[in-house]
Scaffold this motif. Structure first.
Motif, short mmCIF file in Angstrom:
data_model
loop_
_atom_site.label_atom_id
_atom_site.label_comp_id
_atom_site.label_asym_id
_atom_site.label_seq_id
_atom_site.Cartn_x
_atom_site.Cartn_y
_atom_site.Cartn_z
N THR A 13 0.99 -1.15 0.07
CA THR A 13 -0.10 -0.14 -0.11
C THR A 13 0.94 1.18 -0.03
O THR A 13 0.27 2.47 -0.12
CB THR A 13 -0.82 0.03 1.32
N THR A 20 -0.11 4.15 -2.33
CA THR A 20 -0.95 3.66 -3.67
C THR A 20 -2.33 3.83 -3.16
O THR A 20 -2.78 3.69 -2.28
CB THR A 20 -0.39 2.04 -3.86
N GLN A 23 -6.30 -0.16 -6.81
CA GLN A 23 -6.01 -0.51 -8.34
C GLN A 23 -7.09 -0.15 -9.20
O GLN A 23 -8.32 -0.51 -8.98
CB GLN A 23 -5.74 -2.14 -8.28
N THR A 42 -2.20 1.83 -10.98
CA THR A 42 -2.66 2.84 -9.60
C THR A 42 -2.02 4.17 -9.91
O THR A 42 -1.07 4.57 -10.48
CB THR A 42 -2.25 2.09 -8.38
N MET A 44 -0.22 6.94 -7.58
CA MET A 44 0.39 6.97 -6.12
C MET A 44 0.64 8.26 -5.88
O MET A 44 0.91 9.22 -6.62
CB MET A 44 1.90 6.33 -6.30
#
Length: 187
Positions: A13, A20, A23, A42, A44
């Motif tokens: 994570t 993150t 997804q 993803t 970030m």
């Protein structure tokens, strides 16, 4: 040959100071064209600055029926123009140097800085041709035919933002490299 690896669903994570997000699933038509056995996409965010980097990883168990799609083909297919593309030494990988692709892409007034590279069994390269040769060598040497692509993208906010964009990709790249072997096996 079956390769032991963690699925991207177990991706951490956070990577260094980068958190993150959830997804993201790709459009089903893009998923079909991509044909990856596993992928991770993803956005970030940096824990303190809130800066963003888009992370995309795709892994292919067997390249005999297709395989890694180069962003040089996929990005223009998504409406992005490649304004600049060069191969550079990865600025964040002094301990294990490799070459990566550095691109500036644009769509209308939006500009992004992109780093991407191919991974085959512990070898990293910017060249799609070299990646295919490494893949062939791996198939002959150990029966493996798996491969992956790693892509990180960040916005270029204005004419003077290029150093900040480079710093964001280098920062996440340093921490990302250490996470990859769980998901993209190097042995």
């Amino acid at each position: 040959m079956t390769v032991a690896r963690d699925p991207f669903a177990l991706f951490p994570t956070s990577v260094g100071a980068w958190d993150t997000g959830a997804q993201r699933s790709l459009d089903p038509a893009i998923e079909q064209i991509l044909a990856a056995d596993d992928y991770y996409s993803t956005e970030m965010r940096h824990a303190s600055s809130g800066a963003s980097v888009d992370l995309f990883l795709a892994w292919y168990a067997n390249q005999e029926n297709g395989g890694v799609h180069s962003p040089e083909v996929c990005l223009p297919g998504g409406g992005w123009e490649i304004a600049a593309l060069e191969q550079i030494d990865a600025p964040f990988a002094a301990d294990a140097p490799f070459r990566l692709n550095r691109a500036i892409i644009q769509k209308d007034a939006t500009r992004m800085l992109v780093y991407y590279w191919f991974e085959q069994q512990g070898q990293r390269t910017a060249s799609g041709l070299t990646a295919k040769l490494q893949l062939l060598q791996g198939k002959i040497a150990n029966g493996r035919n798996d491969s992956a692509i790693v892509r990180i993208i960040t916005p270029i906010e204005g004419a003077g933002d290029m150093p900040n964009a480079e710093a964001r990709l280098n920062d996440i790249g340093r921490d990302l490299i250490g996470q990859l072997p769980r998901f993209i096996p190097d042995v």
